[in-house]
Write an enzyme that holds these catalytic residues in place. Structure first.
Site, PDB file in Angstrom:
ATOM      1  N   LYS A 275      -4.437  10.565 -26.757  1.00 12.11           N
ATOM      2  CA  LYS A 275      -5.499  11.176 -25.948  1.00 12.11           C
ATOM      3  C   LYS A 275      -5.069  12.547 -25.433  1.00 12.11           C
ATOM      4  O   LYS A 275      -4.091  12.657 -24.703  1.00 12.11           O
ATOM      5  CB  LYS A 275      -5.829  10.301 -24.729  1.00 12.11           C
TER       6      LYS A 275
ATOM      7  N   GLU B 240       7.669  13.057 -20.353  1.00  9.84           N
ATOM      8  CA  GLU B 240       8.016  14.479 -20.173  1.00  9.84           C
ATOM      9  C   GLU B 240       7.200  14.961 -18.985  1.00  9.84           C
ATOM     10  O   GLU B 240       5.982  15.101 -19.094  1.00  9.84           O
ATOM     11  CB  GLU B 240       7.623  15.299 -21.411  1.00  9.84           C
TER      12      GLU B 240
ATOM     13  N   CYS C  54       5.866  23.482 -18.001  1.00 12.22           N
ATOM     14  CA  CYS C  54       6.638  22.477 -17.253  1.00 12.22           C
ATOM     15  C   CYS C  54       8.043  22.977 -16.963  1.00 12.22           C
ATOM     16  O   CYS C  54       8.608  22.669 -15.930  1.00 12.22           O
ATOM     17  CB  CYS C  54       6.664  21.177 -18.020  1.00 12.22           C
TER      18      CYS C  54
ATOM     19  N   GLU D 258       5.923  21.932  -7.553  1.00  5.30           N
ATOM     20  CA  GLU D 258       5.507  22.626  -8.767  1.00  5.30           C
ATOM     21  C   GLU D 258       4.174  23.334  -8.524  1.00  5.30           C
ATOM     22  O   GLU D 258       3.179  22.698  -8.204  1.00  5.30           O
ATOM     23  CB  GLU D 258       5.366  21.603  -9.887  1.00  5.30           C
TER      24      GLU D 258
HETATM   25  P1  NAP Z   1      -1.708  15.234 -15.563  1.00  4.68           P
HETATM   26  O1  NAP Z   1      -2.786  15.283 -14.588  1.00  4.68           O
HETATM   27  O2  NAP Z   1      -0.590  14.310 -15.357  1.00  4.68           O
HETATM   28  O3  NAP Z   1      -2.401  14.978 -16.970  1.00  4.68           O
HETATM   29  C1  NAP Z   1      -1.683  14.765 -18.157  1.00  4.68           C
HETATM   30  C2  NAP Z   1      -2.488  13.852 -19.052  1.00  4.68           C
HETATM   31  O4  NAP Z   1      -2.641  12.583 -18.415  1.00  4.68           O
HETATM   32  C3  NAP Z   1      -3.912  14.342 -19.336  1.00  4.68           C
HETATM   33  O5  NAP Z   1      -4.285  13.940 -20.641  1.00  4.68           O
HETATM   34  C4  NAP Z   1      -4.720  13.598 -18.309  1.00  4.68           C
HETATM   35  O6  NAP Z   1      -6.070  13.465 -18.690  1.00  4.68           O
HETATM   36  C5  NAP Z   1      -4.020  12.262 -18.307  1.00  4.68           C
HETATM   37  N1  NAP Z   1      -4.205  11.455 -17.096  1.00  4.68           N
HETATM   38  C6  NAP Z   1      -4.476  11.874 -15.844  1.00  4.68           C
HETATM   39  N2  NAP Z   1      -4.585  10.811 -15.018  1.00  4.68           N
HETATM   40  C7  NAP Z   1      -4.373   9.700 -15.768  1.00  4.68           C
HETATM   41  C8  NAP Z   1      -4.358   8.309 -15.497  1.00  4.68           C
HETATM   42  N3  NAP Z   1      -4.571   7.827 -14.287  1.00  4.68           N
HETATM   43  N4  NAP Z   1      -4.109   7.454 -16.499  1.00  4.68           N
HETATM   44  C9  NAP Z   1      -3.869   7.913 -17.737  1.00  4.68           C
HETATM   45  N5  NAP Z   1      -3.900   9.216 -18.068  1.00  4.68           N
HETATM   46  C10 NAP Z   1      -4.123  10.105 -17.087  1.00  4.68           C
HETATM   47  O7  NAP Z   1      -1.030  16.612 -15.788  1.00  4.68           O
HETATM   48  P2  NAP Z   1      -1.767  17.977 -15.980  1.00  4.68           P
HETATM   49  O8  NAP Z   1      -2.196  18.405 -14.626  1.00  4.68           O
HETATM   50  O9  NAP Z   1      -2.788  17.862 -17.028  1.00  4.68           O
HETATM   51  O10 NAP Z   1      -0.579  18.870 -16.578  1.00  4.68           O
HETATM   52  C11 NAP Z   1       0.335  19.540 -15.775  1.00  4.68           C
HETATM   53  C12 NAP Z   1       1.605  18.742 -15.574  1.00  4.68           C
HETATM   54  O11 NAP Z   1       2.209  18.354 -16.798  1.00  4.68           O
HETATM   55  C13 NAP Z   1       2.647  19.545 -14.873  1.00  4.68           C
HETATM   56  O12 NAP Z   1       3.209  18.787 -13.842  1.00  4.68           O
HETATM   57  C14 NAP Z   1       3.687  19.844 -15.945  1.00  4.68           C
HETATM   58  O13 NAP Z   1       4.973  20.083 -15.475  1.00  4.68           O
HETATM   59  C15 NAP Z   1       3.602  18.662 -16.801  1.00  4.68           C
HETATM   60  N6  NAP Z   1       4.017  18.979 -18.176  1.00  4.68           N
HETATM   61  C16 NAP Z   1       5.243  18.558 -18.614  1.00  4.68           C
HETATM   62  C17 NAP Z   1       5.670  18.852 -19.893  1.00  4.68           C
HETATM   63  C18 NAP Z   1       7.009  18.391 -20.389  1.00  4.68           C
HETATM   64  O14 NAP Z   1       7.250  18.421 -21.593  1.00  4.68           O
HETATM   65  N7  NAP Z   1       7.905  17.952 -19.531  1.00  4.68           N
HETATM   66  C19 NAP Z   1       4.849  19.580 -20.749  1.00  4.68           C
HETATM   67  C20 NAP Z   1       3.623  19.998 -20.277  1.00  4.68           C
HETATM   68  C21 NAP Z   1       3.215  19.682 -18.979  1.00  4.68           C
HETATM   69  P3  NAP Z   1      -7.180  14.534 -18.189  1.00  4.68           P
HETATM   70  O15 NAP Z   1      -6.516  15.851 -18.089  1.00  4.68           O
HETATM   71  O16 NAP Z   1      -8.205  14.454 -19.267  1.00  4.68           O
HETATM   72  O17 NAP Z   1      -7.710  14.037 -16.884  1.00  4.68           O
END
Ligand code: NAP
Ligand code: MG
Length: 496
Positions: free
Chosen positions: A183, A257, A291, A392
């Site tokens: 997804k 990650e 990230c 962050e």
């Molecule tokens: P996020 O809110 O955690 O979302 C990541 C993914 O999880 C999206 O597909 C999101 O769907 C989904 N999601 C959200 N709530 C969920 C739930 N309750 N159950 C299952 N899936 C759920 O993160 P983001 O705000 O999109 O991205 C930013 C974060 O990602 C930052 O903290 C960044 O550091 C981290 N990141 C880490 C890496 C790494 O490799 N370490 C790489 C990239 C990003 P929707 O967006 O469709 O709601």
């Protein structure tokens, strides 16, 4: 450069090799964050759709698990070729959906293609093991150690590198012989849905299933589904906890990650010509929505004033622009929500006593008024204990912090809940290695930043995650190990 309307008005999900709508017909709309234009609609998968995808994946696994390494390699190579042949189109879609500069989207697409090629190479180097175990206790035996694919996995990826994160997840799945239900984020689903059209003719039906929808609905259905053998997640640390709990309840592994607050450390003997560019690379790339962003810039005290002065000037010169323009260096943040979060952190920083040396506000010049553009921002007079230095921000906002010596720099770099990455800038090789070893993080660059080619493991210490991707070692996470243990003795044990 002109915007080329290369995307479809509506997309379908890929389930069991077929392109399908949501079972209840519901859709989500995707808008361009740079100008607010409607791009396309795509399905919001129901619980039933997720279940159909998981069943299709298990059905495919029955034969896919026995497909030879040579065939899996061939499939990986064909996907890479298909990406290459469509790179302009994929890059344009990524830029429109995410807001990142076209030059960066092109880089992401090419890095994505290379990821499939890297794993195509890895597949053919796979060798199982055999050894003779002969000792007085166990007798004379042949031990065979086989790697087998773990089965059907559930994968969830974020919006900051939609295409590249999909490549990071899909290539090892195919390499390991697993099947997946993946997804993307509902903010940026289009590049993966476009990739779906390219891979459907290449990969057997059901091996790769792509379901779209919101995290709170579709994402949660994935986490709740009982039939996964492994979960893989990239996103925030907050949601990472939920993924980890979901895996624990099912007693299956999860690779995570997560977030970061990485230290970009500049010693007074750094190569000055590279240093300013390196600080910019660390925090401005992808609008800081990285990230492993170098969001804490540590500068040694004797160069601090000069460094800040030059970096401020450099930030002022950055070309913030429409992401599809070729000379744009920084595009739009991904959403209103994300822009608001970044701006609120600037306010938090001010209240905590930090000063805005440059930027600190939204960019609304001319055509940028319609998008979520931010000015490159430096916060100075920051203490490492402040919220802006610990949490962050996920935007083009760096905290600059002064340090005295090596010990001081390492101590502050490690004073964080995260441990994803970091960098050290110095021309003293011994110092570079000492500091790199001292930092508790999965990736430490020396005299560079944000360089992440396939073959160099990536992943976090501490609250930044569990597991390493972009290296062949991730194959282990998609595998079970079987030991076939054969007696070579002619006689019974004699114990009975
Ligand atoms: P996020 O809110 O955690 O979302 C990541 C993914 O999880 C999206 O597909 C999101 O769907 C989904 N999601 C959200 N709530 C969920 C739930 N309750 N159950 C299952 N899936 C759920 O993160 P983001 O705000 O999109 O991205 C930013 C974060 O990602 C930052 O903290 C960044 O550091 C981290 N990141 C880490 C890496 C790494 O490799 N370490 C790489 C990239 C990003 P929707 O967006 O469709 O709601
Ligand atoms: Mg989110």
């Amino acid at each position: 450069m002109e915007v080329q309307k290369v995307w479809d008005d509506s997309y379908k999900m890929l389930i069991g090799g077929k392109f399908v709508d949501a079972s209840d017909g519901k859709t989500i709309k995707s808008y361009c964050p740079a100008d607010g234009e409607l791009l396309a609609s795509f399905p919001e998968a129901t619980k039933e759709d997720v279940d159909t995808a998981v069943k299709a994946a298990w059905k495919a696994f029955e034969s896919w698990k026995n497909v030879s390494a040579a065939e899996r390699q061939d499939i990986l190579m064909k996907i890479a070729d298909a990406i290459d042949a469509n790179k302009q189109k994929l890059a344009m879609i990524e830029t429109m959906d995410n807001g990142k500069p076209i030059r960066e989207s092109m880089g992401d697409i090419m890095l994505g293609a290379d990821h499939f090629r890297y794993f195509a190479g890895v597949v053919r180097s796979e060798e199982d093991q055999a050894s003779i175990i002969n000792d007085p206790g166990s007798g004379n035996n042949l031990s065979i150690i086989l790697r087998e694919p773990i089965g059907v996995v559930g994968q969830i990826i974020p919006w900051n590198f939609p295409f590249l994160m999909a490549a990071w997840k899909l290539a090892p799945v195919i390499a390991a012989g697993c099947c997946t239900v993946i997804k993307p984020s509902n903010y940026t689903s289009l590049s993966l849905l476009e990739l779906a059209k390219l891979i459907a003719p290449i990969v057997p039906p059901g091996v790769i299933n792509i379901v779209t929808g919101r995290g709170s609905t579709t994402g949660q259905y994935l986490l709740d589904h009982p039939d996964f053998r492994k979960l893989a997640f990239t996103g925030s640390t907050e949601v990472g906890y939920s993924v980890s709990e979901a895996a624990t309840k099912k007693l299956i592994p999860a690779t995570l990650e997560l977030g970061g607050k990485s230290a970009n450390i500049f010693f007074s003997d750094c190569n000055w010509r590279k240093a300013i560019d390196g600080a910019e690379m660390g925090i401005l790339y992808n609008q800081g929505q990285v990230c492993c962003a170098g969001s804490r810039i540590f500068v040694q005290e004797d160069i601090y004033d000069k460094f800040v002065a030059e970096l401020v000037e450099a930030f002022k010169k950055v070309k913030v622009g429409l992401p599809w323009e070729h000379d744009t260096q920084m595009g739009s943040q991904v959403s209103q929500e994300q822009l608001d979060k970044i701006l609120s952190y600037v306010e938090i920083g001010k209240k905590e006593g930090a000063k805005v040396a440059v930027g600190g506000e939204r960019n609304t010049e001319g055509p940028l008024a319609k998008g979520f553009f931010m000015k490159p921002t430096l916060l100075i007079d920051v203490d490492n204990k402040m919220r802006v230095a610990q949490e962050e921000i996920f935007g083009p906002v760096a905290c600059v912090i002064k340090f005295k010596n090596e010990e001081d720099a390492i101590a502050m770099a490690n004073d964080t809940q995260y441990g994803l990455a970091g960098a050290v800038w110095t021309q003293d090789i011994n110092r570079a290695i000492r500091v790199a070893r001292g930092i508790e993080a999965g990736k430490v660059w020396v005299n560079q930043y944000n360089n992440l080619p396939a073959g160099t493991p990536f992943g976090g210490y501490k609250k930044s995650g569990i597991g390493r991707e972009t290296h062949k070692m991730i194959i282990d996470e998609y595998s079970e190990i079987k030991n076939i243990f054969i007696s070579l003795d002619e006689n019974p044990t004699g114990l009975y």
